[in-house]
Design an enzyme around this catalytic site. Structure first.
Site, PDB file in Angstrom:
ATOM      1  N   ASN A   1      -0.113   6.387   4.746  1.00  0.00           N
ATOM      2  CA  ASN A   1      -0.567   5.509   5.751  1.00  0.00           C
ATOM      3  C   ASN A   1       0.148   6.062   7.106  1.00  0.00           C
ATOM      4  OD1 ASN A   1      -1.737   2.786   4.292  1.00  0.00           O
ATOM      5  ND2 ASN A   1      -0.080   3.694   3.194  1.00  0.00           N
TER       6      ASN A   1
ATOM      7  N   HIS B   1      -5.256   6.044   7.244  1.00  0.00           N
ATOM      8  CA  HIS B   1      -4.413   6.846   6.668  1.00  0.00           C
ATOM      9  C   HIS B   1      -4.420   8.295   7.316  1.00  0.00           C
ATOM     10  CE1 HIS B   1      -3.640   5.032   2.400  1.00  0.00           C
ATOM     11  NE2 HIS B   1      -4.405   4.176   3.116  1.00  0.00           N
TER      12      HIS B   1
ATOM     13  N   CYS C   1      -3.520   8.225  -1.395  1.00  0.00           N
ATOM     14  CA  CYS C   1      -4.705   7.416  -1.821  1.00  0.00           C
ATOM     15  C   CYS C   1      -5.010   8.138  -3.137  1.00  0.00           C
ATOM     16  CB  CYS C   1      -5.771   7.826  -0.673  1.00  0.00           C
ATOM     17  SG  CYS C   1      -7.434   7.062  -1.458  1.00  0.00           S
TER      18      CYS C   1
ATOM     19  N   ASP D   1       0.927  -1.184  -0.104  1.00  0.00           N
ATOM     20  CA  ASP D   1      -0.068  -0.147   0.015  1.00  0.00           C
ATOM     21  C   ASP D   1       0.916   1.333  -0.117  1.00  0.00           C
ATOM     22  OD1 ASP D   1      -2.603   1.339  -0.165  1.00  0.00           O
ATOM     23  OD2 ASP D   1      -2.390   1.435   1.986  1.00  0.00           O
TER      24      ASP D   1
END
Length: 309
Positions: A252, A212, A243, A19
């Site tokens: 994050n 996040h 994002c 991620d």
């Protein structure tokens, strides 16, 4: 203020290799990705998301996940997992020797319809072939519900939508589910209320929280989750990533920031904070420039006191 129901220990899943790196413009080499993963494990991480098996045209940074997994020196008591969207991805998981995969679906109906042309419930239903295949081939599936707290298209996502998707995942036999604040719109009161309620609705599920730090509430939301009885959290080395659905979003929550908060609060993580600081600096070196981790800027409290003595 009296903090109640805090856990004595939490489990951290490192999601940086997936991620985090998937949102970075610089594409690291296979060797660099392997080094970051292995250093996280050496520091004490027991669960790590090593990448994703998705369309390389959609996420080119994850195109080499197969190579990364094959090059890893895997530690027996560590869980290595990857994100998938379909049966093709699951078969790639199997081919490279992993035994854990994560399926993800959005709780936001607007977002899910726009991106998959399906409702969240219909999207989960499409995972049935993955569930059957995983069961037959000894692969464990977990689930992630993105936009669990808010959507940039829809606003606040009602709890009823979140629990509806969670129940669909549970019917597939999935007993580990992550509530993901993909757009960084969650607040501590909402997190506490959703977490208390979802555990009452599905008490046999092991819940993970994924935040996040888009609006600076990441660690506050972690604390709210802890007070609601959650003890599993995703985090990302150096706080990298972002994002695509939230313009200007930061990454994050930083693993080292979470580790530091837990150490100061005497909550055990099993992870060496000093080793993680070195890992964070290495991440920044490879990617270029500073990221969102507060601890990489300020250092630990112990180090500050030691420097002044």
């Amino acid at each position: 203020m009296c903090l109640t129901n805090l856990p004595s220990k939490i489990v951290i899943c490192e999601v940086g290799p997936r991620d985090g790196l998937q949102n970075e413009k610089i594409d690291l080499t296979v060797e660099q990705k392997v080094e970051l993963i292995e250093r996280a494990v050496t520091a004490g991480i027991k669960i790590i998301e090593v990448g994703s098996f998705v369309n390389p045209k959609a996420v080119p940074q994850m195109a080499d996940t197969d190579q990364v997994v094959r090059m890893l020196e895997k530690v027996p008591d560590v869980e290595y997992r990857a994100l998938i969207f379909n049966l093709k991805g699951l078969k790639r998981v199997e081919d490279c020797g992993l035994t854990k995969a994560k399926l993800t679906v959005s709780a936001s109906r607007t977002h899910c319809l726009r991106n998959m042309n399906k409702t969240p419930e219909a999207a989960v239903q499409s995972f049935e072939e993955c569930s059957a295949y995983a069961s037959e081939h000894g692969i464990v599936l977990s689930g992630a519900i993105s936009t669990s707290f808010g959507c940039s298209l829809e606003g606040t996502v009602p709890f009823a939508q979140v629990v509806s998707v969670a129940k669909c995942l549970r019917r597939l036999g999935i007993t580990e589910i992550s509530l993901s604040d993909t757009t960084g719109m969650a607040n501590p009161r909402q997190v506490y209320e959703y977490c208390v309620a979802v555990q009452q609705e599905l008490p046999d599920v092991s819940w993970t929280l994924h935040f996040h730090n888009t609006r600076g509430l990441g660690l506050a939301n972690v604390l709210a989750g802890m007070q609601a009885g959650i003890s599993r959290f995703d985090a990302c080395f150096a706080g990298i990533g972002g994002c695509p659905f939230a313009p200007g979003a930061s990454g994050n929550i930083a693993t080292e920031d979470l580790l530091n908060m837990c150490r100061e609060m005497q909550i055990d993580t099993g992870v060496d904070l000093e080793q993680y600081l070195e890992l964070g600096y290495l991440v920044e070196k490879y990617l270029g420039g500073q990221r969102s981790s507060a601890l990489l800027r300020a250092g630990t409290c112990q180090a500050l006191v030691a420097d002044r003595q």
